[in-house]
Design a protein around this motif. Structure first.
Motif, PDB file in Angstrom:
ATOM      1  N   LEU A 193      -8.636   4.181  -2.546  1.00  0.00           N
ATOM      2  CA  LEU A 193      -7.542   3.429  -2.721  1.00  0.00           C
ATOM      3  C   LEU A 193      -7.420   2.448  -1.981  1.00  0.00           C
ATOM      4  CD1 LEU A 193      -4.938   6.342  -3.964  1.00  0.00           C
ATOM      5  CD2 LEU A 193      -6.388   4.844  -5.241  1.00  0.00           C
ATOM      6  N   ASN A 194      -7.706   2.245  -0.788  1.00  0.00           N
ATOM      7  CA  ASN A 194      -7.579   1.147   0.347  1.00  0.00           C
ATOM      8  C   ASN A 194      -8.417   0.103  -0.268  1.00  0.00           C
ATOM      9  OD1 ASN A 194      -6.318  -0.088   2.709  1.00  0.00           O
ATOM     10  ND2 ASN A 194      -8.133   0.322   3.869  1.00  0.00           N
ATOM     11  N   TYR A 224       0.749  -1.143   0.115  1.00  0.00           N
ATOM     12  CA  TYR A 224       0.136   0.075   0.196  1.00  0.00           C
ATOM     13  C   TYR A 224       0.755   1.143  -0.050  1.00  0.00           C
ATOM     14  CZ  TYR A 224      -3.670  -3.435   1.222  1.00  0.00           C
ATOM     15  OH  TYR A 224      -4.422  -4.423   1.101  1.00  0.00           O
ATOM     16  N   THR A 255      -2.030   8.852  -1.734  1.00  0.00           N
ATOM     17  CA  THR A 255      -3.564   8.985  -1.406  1.00  0.00           C
ATOM     18  C   THR A 255      -3.957  10.528  -1.670  1.00  0.00           C
ATOM     19  OG1 THR A 255      -3.534   8.737   0.941  1.00  0.00           O
ATOM     20  CG2 THR A 255      -3.767   6.809  -0.543  1.00  0.00           C
ATOM     21  N   ASP A 298     -10.463   9.814  -0.303  1.00  0.00           N
ATOM     22  CA  ASP A 298      -9.363   9.296  -1.326  1.00  0.00           C
ATOM     23  C   ASP A 298      -8.534   8.380  -0.988  1.00  0.00           C
ATOM     24  OD1 ASP A 298      -8.294  11.091   0.566  1.00  0.00           O
ATOM     25  OD2 ASP A 298      -7.540  12.281  -0.782  1.00  0.00           O
ATOM     26  N   PHE A 299      -8.208   8.324   0.499  1.00  0.00           N
ATOM     27  CA  PHE A 299      -7.519   7.238   1.140  1.00  0.00           C
ATOM     28  C   PHE A 299      -8.167   5.944   1.070  1.00  0.00           C
ATOM     29  CE2 PHE A 299      -6.607   4.716   4.999  1.00  0.00           C
ATOM     30  CZ  PHE A 299      -4.964   4.684   5.188  1.00  0.00           C
ATOM     31  N   ILE A 345      -5.743  11.247  -8.664  1.00  0.00           N
ATOM     32  CA  ILE A 345      -6.414   9.880  -8.821  1.00  0.00           C
ATOM     33  C   ILE A 345      -7.095   9.778  -9.857  1.00  0.00           C
ATOM     34  CG2 ILE A 345      -7.908   8.273  -7.661  1.00  0.00           C
ATOM     35  CD1 ILE A 345      -7.124   9.217  -5.103  1.00  0.00           C
TER      36      ILE A 345
END
Length: 420
Positions: free
Chosen positions: A239-240, A205, A209, A235-236, A214
């Motif tokens: 993507l997670n 990971y 982010t 956003d974090f 993105i």
């Protein structure tokens, strides 16, 4: 039975605007989603006009239901600049440079966004509308691009989509004038140091982010049920989730310029961090020793390496060994087990691990840490060079449907701040 992820997603999880959007009279190459709250009326021209190609900008003009009067006045001025005095929820317009804009009103009375859902819901509305237009043939590319009103997009912004579905994280730099410049540089260095140390530790990971950098393939977006409705950190968490079903590609170009500014639009992130920052020479960040512990944890997952008592204690506090025993009963193949554990020990739990490690390794002045690691030099340039040289593909694909369901559940219940 429909097998297209986007067509399955929209009726079940799409926002109402996706079903109501009016179709334009032409098609576009790409969609660029921009949430706008408390922005200058002419902000979009500077953001969009350099972009080459034939994109559609989907601009969600939004305000929280408890917006201060001054911020609400500025936001309504932006809407009038785009849409005039219309009371409709949608308005087709165009920037000064000729980029077509679909403006969506979520700032008028009765349309404002719940405070706790904030920018996350605004981005989700725009992305869901883009998915609807893609499914109807209005958008040619399945890649959805996210950015913000405080950036300068490069001309080649849309020229480098990956060859296969996933997420794209584009390079960036912060730009600021006067006294804010030193703060912006130090904050950017903090972000890059965190990612650099994640890569050192071997985390899957280890990517940035930042919401304005993105892009995501529409099928991947649909599989993770869109962007979380959060007032910050959306956003974090996007993507997670996405890194568990598809690759995350860290691009080497083009570079997005983020105009650093003081802001209180969201509870955490760049703007609040710059506002709270004191003397930059003493700016503190995570101790490198915490990432040494993380490297041990990743080595345990990947190779069954031995770990020190401190690493074991942190993993026990996170519930790692309980999850490991359950996973061993589910997954017999070592590689499948490894991936399942990286699914569980995700970006959120990795950040929690680093935060918990502060009990033994408190934050230290960032410059001192970097001097010890790399010598007294231009650390920001060095961090950017190291990013360019390392592996560019990240993430862990889910072993099977059952694991993906567990991941979705754990992500929905996560509440901690994801700011590195």
């Amino acid at each position: 039975m429909c097998t297209d992820p986007v067509s399955r997603y929209l009726p079940r999880y799409g926002e109402p605007e996706a079903a109501a959007v009016p179709l334009p009279g032409r098609s576009y190459d790409n969609a660029i989603v921009i949430p706008c709250y408390d922005e200058h009326p002419g902000c979009l021209d500077a953001v969009l006009d350099p972009v080459e190609g034939f994109p559609l900008a989907i601009v969600v003009v939004n305000a929280p239901d408890d917006a201060p009067a001054a911020a609400l006045t500025r936001t309504r001025a932006l809407w009038r600049n785009l849409a005039g005095e219309t009371t409709e929820a949608f308005r087709w317009t165009r920037t000064a440079g000729g980029i077509d804009v679909l403006a969506i009103d979520r700032a008028s009375p009765g349309r404002r966004i719940p405070r706790r859902q904030g920018v996350g819901l605004a981005r989700k509305i725009g992305a869901d509308v883009a998915c609807a237009l893609f499914s109807r043939g209005t958008l040619r590319s399945p890649w959805l691009y996210f950015t913000d009103a405080d950036v300068r997009l490069p001309p080649s912004y849309l020229h480098h989509p990956p060859a296969r579905p996933g997420c794209l994280v584009m390079p960036f730099r912060h730009e600021a004038a006067g006294p804010l410049a030193a703060r912006a540089e130090r904050y950017e260095l903090h972000l890059r140091y965190y990612v650099d140390r994640l890569r050192y530790a071997g985390s899957p990971y280890a990517f940035h982010t930042i919401g304005s950098t993105i892009a995501i393939h529409a099928e991947v977006y649909a599989k993770v049920r869109g962007i979380p409705r959060r007032n910050a950190g959306e956003d974090f968490y996007l993507l997670n989730k996405a890194a568990k079903v598809a690759p995350v590609f860290a691009a080497t170009c083009p570079e997005i310029v983020i105009r650093a500014r003081l802001s209180d639009r969201v509870p955490f992130g760049t703007g609040p961090a710059l506002r709270a920052m004191g003397e930059v020479t003493s700016f503190a960040s995570y101790a490198n020793e915490s990432f040494e512990l993380l490297r041990e944890a990743v080595g345990l997952i990947d190779h069954g390496n031995s770990i020190r008592p401190r690493t074991r204690h942190l993993l026990e506090e996170l519930g790692f060994f309980h999850r490991l025993e359950r996973a061993k009963a589910q997954y017999r193949h070592p590689e499948t087990l490894r991936r399942a554990m990286h699914q569980w020990f995700d970006a959120f739990r990795t950040l929690r691990f680093i935060h918990l490690a502060r009990r033994w390794h408190p934050d230290r002045p960032l410059k001192s840490t970097l001097d010890e690691l790399y010598g007294n030099r231009d650390h920001l340039s060095l961090m950017k060079q190291r990013e360019q040289r390392t592996n560019r593909t990240f993430g862990v694909q889910a072993p099977d449907r059952r694991t993906r369901a567990e991941i979705t559940s754990s992500t929905r219940t996560a509440t901690s701040s994801p700011t590195p």
